[in-house]
Write a protein that holds these residues in place. Structure first.
Motif, PDB file in Angstrom:
ATOM      1  N   VAL A 171       0.823  -1.214   0.000  1.00 55.44           N
ATOM      2  CA  VAL A 171       0.000   0.000   0.000  1.00 55.44           C
ATOM      3  C   VAL A 171       0.856   1.262   0.000  1.00 55.44           C
ATOM      4  CG1 VAL A 171      -1.729   1.321   1.267  1.00 55.44           C
ATOM      5  CG2 VAL A 171      -1.953  -1.162   1.092  1.00 55.44           C
ATOM      6  N   LEU A 172       1.789   1.375   0.930  1.00 54.58           N
ATOM      7  CA  LEU A 172       2.611   2.594   1.004  1.00 54.58           C
ATOM      8  C   LEU A 172       3.544   2.744  -0.191  1.00 54.58           C
ATOM      9  CD1 LEU A 172       3.362   2.818   4.817  1.00 54.58           C
ATOM     10  CD2 LEU A 172       1.954   4.334   3.464  1.00 54.58           C
ATOM     11  N   PRO A 173       4.238   1.685  -0.633  1.00 51.60           N
ATOM     12  CA  PRO A 173       5.045   1.838  -1.851  1.00 51.60           C
ATOM     13  C   PRO A 173       4.220   2.282  -3.057  1.00 51.60           C
ATOM     14  CG  PRO A 173       5.725  -0.127  -0.684  1.00 51.60           C
ATOM     15  CD  PRO A 173       4.500   0.383   0.016  1.00 51.60           C
ATOM     16  N   GLU A 174       2.976   1.812  -3.127  1.00 54.95           N
ATOM     17  CA  GLU A 174       2.084   2.229  -4.227  1.00 54.95           C
ATOM     18  C   GLU A 174       1.843   3.735  -4.173  1.00 54.95           C
ATOM     19  OE1 GLU A 174      -2.619   1.626  -5.162  1.00 54.95           O
ATOM     20  OE2 GLU A 174      -1.507  -0.175  -4.630  1.00 54.95           O
ATOM     21  N   LEU A 175       1.902   4.307  -2.961  1.00 52.92           N
ATOM     22  CA  LEU A 175       1.694   5.744  -2.782  1.00 52.92           C
ATOM     23  C   LEU A 175       3.005   6.523  -2.798  1.00 52.92           C
ATOM     24  CD1 LEU A 175      -0.968   5.529   0.070  1.00 52.92           C
ATOM     25  CD2 LEU A 175      -1.383   6.005  -2.356  1.00 52.92           C
ATOM     26  N   GLY A 176       4.102   5.825  -3.124  1.00 56.48           N
ATOM     27  CA  GLY A 176       5.393   6.495  -3.229  1.00 56.48           C
ATOM     28  C   GLY A 176       6.102   6.691  -1.908  1.00 56.48           C
ATOM     29  N   GLU A 177       5.696   5.943  -0.862  1.00 58.44           N
ATOM     30  CA  GLU A 177       6.323   6.077   0.446  1.00 58.44           C
ATOM     31  C   GLU A 177       6.979   4.764   0.850  1.00 58.44           C
ATOM     32  OE1 GLU A 177       6.601   8.856   1.846  1.00 58.44           O
ATOM     33  OE2 GLU A 177       5.004  10.100   1.040  1.00 58.44           O
ATOM     34  N   GLN A 178       7.985   4.865   1.706  1.00 59.99           N
ATOM     35  CA  GLN A 178       8.589   3.663   2.257  1.00 59.99           C
ATOM     36  C   GLN A 178       7.678   3.063   3.317  1.00 59.99           C
ATOM     37  OE1 GLN A 178      12.446   5.034   3.700  1.00 59.99           O
ATOM     38  NE2 GLN A 178      13.443   3.893   2.067  1.00 59.99           N
ATOM     39  N   ASN A 179       7.743   1.735   3.465  1.00 58.43           N
ATOM     40  CA  ASN A 179       6.954   1.087   4.503  1.00 58.43           C
ATOM     41  C   ASN A 179       7.461   1.474   5.879  1.00 58.43           C
ATOM     42  OD1 ASN A 179       4.688  -0.458   3.771  1.00 58.43           O
ATOM     43  ND2 ASN A 179       6.006  -1.955   2.755  1.00 58.43           N
ATOM     44  N   MET A 180       6.516   1.648   6.813  1.00 59.14           N
ATOM     45  CA  MET A 180       6.907   1.880   8.202  1.00 59.14           C
ATOM     46  C   MET A 180       7.406   0.566   8.802  1.00 59.14           C
ATOM     47  SD  MET A 180       3.407   1.628   7.838  1.00 59.14           S
ATOM     48  CE  MET A 180       2.658   0.028   7.769  1.00 59.14           C
ATOM     49  N   VAL A 181       7.855   0.615  10.029  1.00 58.83           N
ATOM     50  CA  VAL A 181       8.255  -0.590  10.740  1.00 58.83           C
ATOM     51  C   VAL A 181       6.991  -1.407  11.018  1.00 58.83           C
ATOM     52  CG1 VAL A 181       9.381  -1.513  12.810  1.00 58.83           C
ATOM     53  CG2 VAL A 181      10.142   0.668  11.829  1.00 58.83           C
ATOM     54  N   GLN A 182       6.991  -2.680  10.640  1.00 52.56           N
ATOM     55  CA  GLN A 182       5.817  -3.531  10.844  1.00 52.56           C
ATOM     56  C   GLN A 182       6.212  -4.745  11.671  1.00 52.56           C
ATOM     57  OE1 GLN A 182       4.723  -2.959   6.267  1.00 52.56           O
ATOM     58  NE2 GLN A 182       3.406  -4.455   7.241  1.00 52.56           N
ATOM     59  N   MET A 183       5.433  -5.030  12.693  1.00 51.40           N
ATOM     60  CA  MET A 183       5.694  -6.214  13.500  1.00 51.40           C
ATOM     61  C   MET A 183       4.440  -6.593  14.273  1.00 51.40           C
ATOM     62  SD  MET A 183       7.987  -4.721  16.668  1.00 51.40           S
ATOM     63  CE  MET A 183       9.061  -3.709  15.673  1.00 51.40           C
ATOM     64  N   THR A 184       4.435  -7.816  14.776  1.00 50.69           N
ATOM     65  CA  THR A 184       3.367  -8.240  15.669  1.00 50.69           C
ATOM     66  C   THR A 184       3.852  -8.048  17.102  1.00 50.69           C
ATOM     67  OG1 THR A 184       4.164 -10.527  15.802  1.00 50.69           O
ATOM     68  CG2 THR A 184       2.661  -9.992  13.991  1.00 50.69           C
ATOM     69  N   TYR A 185       2.936  -8.060  18.041  1.00 43.28           N
ATOM     70  CA  TYR A 185       3.339  -7.953  19.444  1.00 43.28           C
ATOM     71  C   TYR A 185       4.202  -9.150  19.822  1.00 43.28           C
ATOM     72  CZ  TYR A 185       3.079  -6.879  24.414  1.00 43.28           C
ATOM     73  OH  TYR A 185       3.420  -6.562  25.705  1.00 43.28           O
ATOM     74  N   TYR A 186       3.901 -10.290  19.240  1.00 42.10           N
ATOM     75  CA  TYR A 186       4.689 -11.507  19.465  1.00 42.10           C
ATOM     76  C   TYR A 186       6.130 -11.303  18.991  1.00 42.10           C
ATOM     77  CZ  TYR A 186       6.273 -16.329  18.582  1.00 42.10           C
ATOM     78  OH  TYR A 186       6.993 -17.491  18.546  1.00 42.10           O
ATOM     79  N   GLN A 187       6.307 -10.699  17.829  1.00 41.31           N
ATOM     80  CA  GLN A 187       7.654 -10.442  17.313  1.00 41.31           C
ATOM     81  C   GLN A 187       8.388  -9.414  18.167  1.00 41.31           C
ATOM     82  OE1 GLN A 187       6.345  -9.353  13.342  1.00 41.31           O
ATOM     83  NE2 GLN A 187       7.381 -11.124  12.454  1.00 41.31           N
ATOM     84  N   TYR A 188       7.682  -8.377  18.590  1.00 40.17           N
ATOM     85  CA  TYR A 188       8.288  -7.339  19.423  1.00 40.17           C
ATOM     86  C   TYR A 188       8.799  -7.948  20.733  1.00 40.17           C
ATOM     87  CZ  TYR A 188       8.664  -3.132  22.322  1.00 40.17           C
ATOM     88  OH  TYR A 188       9.117  -2.145  23.162  1.00 40.17           O
ATOM     89  N   SER A 189       7.973  -8.799  21.340  1.00 34.59           N
ATOM     90  CA  SER A 189       8.373  -9.452  22.585  1.00 34.59           C
ATOM     91  C   SER A 189       9.514 -10.422  22.339  1.00 34.59           C
ATOM     92  CB  SER A 189       7.178 -10.199  23.197  1.00 34.59           C
ATOM     93  OG  SER A 189       6.085  -9.346  23.392  1.00 34.59           O
ATOM     94  N   GLY A 190       9.419 -11.204  21.253  1.00 39.29           N
ATOM     95  CA  GLY A 190      10.428 -12.203  20.948  1.00 39.29           C
ATOM     96  C   GLY A 190      11.793 -11.600  20.693  1.00 39.29           C
ATOM     97  N   ARG A 191      11.808 -10.425  20.088  1.00 37.39           N
ATOM     98  CA  ARG A 191      13.071  -9.730  19.820  1.00 37.39           C
ATOM     99  C   ARG A 191      13.742  -9.319  21.129  1.00 37.39           C
ATOM    100  NH1 ARG A 191      12.707  -3.994  16.904  1.00 37.39           N
ATOM    101  NH2 ARG A 191      12.052  -3.469  19.016  1.00 37.39           N
ATOM    102  N   ARG A 192      12.930  -9.046  22.155  1.00 34.43           N
ATOM    103  CA  ARG A 192      13.467  -8.611  23.446  1.00 34.43           C
ATOM    104  C   ARG A 192      13.936  -9.775  24.308  1.00 34.43           C
ATOM    105  NH1 ARG A 192      11.423  -4.075  25.827  1.00 34.43           N
ATOM    106  NH2 ARG A 192      13.125  -4.547  27.276  1.00 34.43           N
ATOM    107  N   VAL A 193      13.375 -10.962  24.086  1.00 35.45           N
ATOM    108  CA  VAL A 193      13.758 -12.136  24.904  1.00 35.45           C
ATOM    109  C   VAL A 193      14.189 -13.281  23.986  1.00 35.45           C
ATOM    110  CG1 VAL A 193      12.438 -11.619  26.981  1.00 35.45           C
ATOM    111  CG2 VAL A 193      11.305 -12.735  25.071  1.00 35.45           C
ATOM    112  N   PRO A 194      15.328 -13.134  23.312  1.00 30.00           N
ATOM    113  CA  PRO A 194      15.735 -14.130  22.311  1.00 30.00           C
ATOM    114  C   PRO A 194      16.001 -15.518  22.880  1.00 30.00           C
ATOM    115  CG  PRO A 194      17.519 -12.575  22.765  1.00 30.00           C
ATOM    116  CD  PRO A 194      16.299 -12.037  23.438  1.00 30.00           C
ATOM    117  N   LYS A 195      16.250 -15.616  24.196  1.00 25.71           N
ATOM    118  CA  LYS A 195      16.549 -16.924  24.781  1.00 25.71           C
ATOM    119  C   LYS A 195      15.312 -17.643  25.307  1.00 25.71           C
ATOM    120  CE  LYS A 195      21.313 -15.784  26.014  1.00 25.71           C
ATOM    121  NZ  LYS A 195      22.313 -15.678  27.113  1.00 25.71           N
TER     122      LYS A 195
END
Length: 779
Positions: free
Chosen positions: A290-314
């Motif tokens: 959607v955003l590239p179609e409008l000539g913009e770069q994509n914002m940061v996209q993630m799920t809450y699961y990914q956000y949490s997982g990135r913080r607790v990799p172990k």
């Protein structure tokens, strides 16, 4: 009278043809100028590339390294810096021209989609502007096309003919709209022209909604509705809460909002300062064009699961599939409800503040199998600071003291026997590494020994230094468990219907999970929040806008934690309280909970009740599944009634499914078969593939949507839409709990044009609230 009607009809036809010809002539003129601009952009691209090559050649031919004096080195450094700046300028010029050319190529096919004629008070004559995906001017300050995000373009979306007020950087401005004209243009040819008094004419919207679905979401800039435009252009709210019915265009409007903000604050806001939390990775993939179609770069996209997982990799966090399929007891449900509340957020905060005085848990930092810094010594340092020291300050001070003590221990450690043995056993290669480029002449052997011993000790102490710097003397797992065990003294558990025995059992489960390197979604937010409080983290302060989709499946604790994690950001929350799969009835209190987190004066709630995704027949059917649901109004787009088919046995249900798939494929409709659980979907996929039916099973949120027939579990269908939806096994055996109404509503509301409900034996009683005249019953 008939003769007069024919004359008027003929006159209107001639006028329409004349208008179309005039507009086509204008379009041709604009396209010709766009082609001229393309040629100029290509020339700038070629020139920038040629300049860059020349600079690189000149740089390699003429650069002479002068290292014999300080002045020579400075001259060399300045020369290199100058060349880098020149290259940077050419690369920027090349990138700008390349982006410009890409936009112009899109505009060549469809330069614009609307025209408005308006008169501004005090001006001699009316003005005409055309609105498209991007601005285009053939001369400075002479715009042939205005970007849909420009302030004046808001007039097109916000009202009909007559006086319309819009926001400008200098304040409100009112104009009188004389004409609103909409175009359907394909390959630089006008297919349809129609004038309207509405914000966006129903015919244009109907044509857009009648298109078939795709594996990628499309931009909606040509059909933005007035209420959606208010969402897109809001720049004042710290919290913008959008409650939208299924298919109301809330997600699409919010993506246009991101594009608008990037346009509005160009040079002050980048896509990297905007984050979107979406329901699953499958949805991220669906919206990523959607955003590239409008000539913009994509914002940061993630799920809450990914956000949490990135913080607790172990630690392995509970997945959506595991969470959905888990069979919780009533006691566990009450405990999870408490852990998701603001009361629990406040309790974790209180516990963290208590740690400033006592109960912080530390670990020994070992060296050569023995404690180097004991946990008792670390605790003594930690609590030696005065009461004005907050948690993060205490940690900083403790690290600083430990490093000082480590440095003081180097001299003493150099005199130990192991160091002496290490020096004596050094090989030539070891010596070369230790000396590096330093001189090897010493006044005495003792001085040389001191030099080598210090090098060996400092290298040996490196893991200790890293352990101190990286807070490895903390024990977040033990601290988290201690916090859980302390909760009965902080929270009145019986007030939440929780006994001490049930709480104790939940703590034991958390301990077992941590030992196996697992953590549940209900625990991970408190775990991260506690860690951030202990370490003095204040969140990601560069993030300016946070968007959260499907907000109804978030807990108040998660929202409070995200607000803590992005302290300088403005929040846009969107969702449908009718589709709360995980939080269910608790989602009803969400608005009141949010009111305590944000300034009421800077909070705006927008309700979107109009559903555009589905035909009126499907929308009417799905909204009657709900009991006391949020208001849903169907857009006037007619289609076939939903079909409910109840078969006597499983084989008959499979046969009816194949029959429906054949019909959908013949109509070239994308079909999603939506089952309740992943296990149900896997079993169905195995059966159909064994029978030679081509289907794609979506069993992970990391998959991409595929063309053709897909089978997808209900918890991964959030936010998606399909031409046709087949609800698999909507029987009493599968959907019997009244708490599953919102889940069933979510599944059915994915359908755009065709909805088929299949069941074996007895139909789910949850359909009993749907009037019989709103569907066709088979079987």
């Amino acid at each position: 009278m008939l003769h007069l009607y024919i004359e008027i009809h003929d006159w209107r036809f001639i006028m329409a043809a004349t208008i179309k010809q005039q507009e086509q002539a204008h379009l041709d003129s604009v396209v010709d100028k766009i082609k001229v601009a393309q040629t100029k952009s290509q020339e700038r691209i070629d020139q920038a590339a040629s300049d860059e090559t020349a600079i690189r050649d000149n740089f390699s031919n003429e650069l002479r390294l002068k290292t014999d004096s300080y002045g020579g080195m400075m001259e060399t450094a300045l020369s290199v810096r100058q060349q880098q700046q020149l290259l940077g300028e050419r690369q920027h010029s090349w990138q700008h021209a390349t982006n410009e050319l890409a936009t112009l190529k899109k505009m060549e096919k469809t330069p614009y989609f609307a025209r408005i004629d308006f008169h501004e008070a005090g001006e001699d004559r009316s003005e005409t502007i055309y609105i498209g995906l991007a601005s285009f001017s053939d001369e400075p300050d002479r715009f042939l096309v205005y970007d849909w995000r420009a302030p004046i373009s808001s007039v097109y979306y916000d009202g009909g003919l007559g006086d319309v007020t819009y926001q400008t950087p200098d304040g409100e401005q009112t104009v009188t709209v004389k004409l609103k004209r909409q175009f359907q243009i394909e390959d630089a040819t006008i297919k349809t022209v129609f004038d309207t008094e509405e914000a966006v004419g129903d015919q244009m919207l109907l044509d857009a909604l009648s298109e078939q679905s795709d594996t990628k979401m499309k931009s909606i800039v040509t059909t933005i509705q007035k209420e959606q435009n208010q969402i897109i252009r809001d720049t004042k709210s710290d919290l913008l809460f959008v409650q939208g019915a299924a298919g109301s265009g809330k997600t699409a409007a919010v993506l246009q909002r991101v594009a608008y903000l990037l346009y509005r604050y160009r040079g002050k806001l980048t896509a990297g300062q905007v984050v979107l939390f979406s329901p699953n990775q499958l949805f991220n993939d669906y919206i990523d064009q959607v955003l590239p179609e409008l000539g913009e770069q994509n914002m940061v996209q993630m799920t809450y699961y990914q956000y949490s997982g990135r913080r607790v990799p172990k630690l392995a966090i509970e997945t959506l599939s595991q969470r959905f399929s888990e069979d919780y007891t009533d006691a566990q449900k009450r405990i999870d409800s408490l852990k998701g509340s603001l009361d629990f957020f406040d309790a974790v905060t209180a516990y963290a503040n208590h740690l400033e005085k006592e109960d912080m848990i530390f670990k020994n930092i070992n060296f050569r199998g023995k404690p180097f810094f004991t946990k008792e010594k670390i605790a003594e340092i930690y609590y030696s600071f005065n009461e004005n020291y907050r948690l993060g300050n205490r940690l900083d001070g403790t690290r600083e003291q430990l490093i000082k003590q480590l440095n003081r221990r180097i001299s003493a450690e150099m005199r130990t026997k192991w160091v002496e043995e290490a020096v004596q056993s050094l090989s030539k290669e070891d010596l070369d590494n230790l000396f590096d480029n330093q001189p090897r002449e010493f006044e005495s052997e003792d001085k040389e020994f001191q030099f080598l011993a210090r090098k060996i000790v400092m290298k040996a102490f490196t893991p200790i230094r890293q352990a101190v710097v990286r807070n490895r003397f903390l024990s977040i797992n033990a601290q988290f468990v201690h916090m859980l065990r302390s909760m009965p003294a902080i929270i009145d558990l019986p007030a939440f219907g929780i006994s001490r025995e049930d709480w104790k059992a939940s703590v034991a489960r958390a301990v077992d999970s941590l030992k196996n390197r697992h953590i549940t979604l209900s625990n991970v937010s408190a775990y991260l929040y506690l860690y951030d409080k202990i370490t003095g983290k204040h969140g990601e302060r560069d993030m300016r806008y946070v968007f959260i989709d499907e907000i109804q499946d978030y807990t108040p604790f998660q929202l409070a934690f995200l607000k803590f994690s992005f302290p300088r950001a403005r929040f846009t929350l969107l969702g449908d309280l009718n589709q709360a799969i995980f939080t269910k009835e608790n989602s009803r209190t969400l608005l009141s909970e949010l009111s305590t987190m944000f300034d009421p004066e800077k909070t705006r709630v927008v309700q979107l009740t109009q559903s555009y995704r589905s035909t009126q027949q499907i929308t009417d059917f799905t909204r009657h599944i709900l009991v006391n649901g949020e208001a849903v109004t169907a857009f006037n787009r007619s289609g076939a009634l939903p079909v409910v088919s109840v078969s006597a046995d499983a084989e008959s249900t499979i046969a009816r499914l194949k029959q429906q798939l054949d019909a959908n494929n013949a109509a070239k409709e994308t079909t999603a078969i939506i089952g309740k659980s992943l296990a149900d979907c896997r079993a169905l996929a195995d059966r159909l593939q064994a029978d030679g039916v081509k289907v794609t099973l979506i069993q992970s949120e990391n998959q991409r949507l595929a063309p053709g027939v897909i089978i997808v579990p209900s918890f991964l269908a959030k936010g998606l839409e399909f031409d046709a939806v087949i609800v698999w096994e909507a029987s009493k055996k599968t959907y019997f709990d009244d708490g599953e109404r919102q889940l069933l509503y979510t599944i059915c509301s994915r359908a755009m044009h065709q909805l088929t409900v299949l069941a074996t034996g007895e139909l789910s009683p949850l359909f009993g609230t749907v009037p019989a005249e709103e569907y066709v019953l088979e079987g």
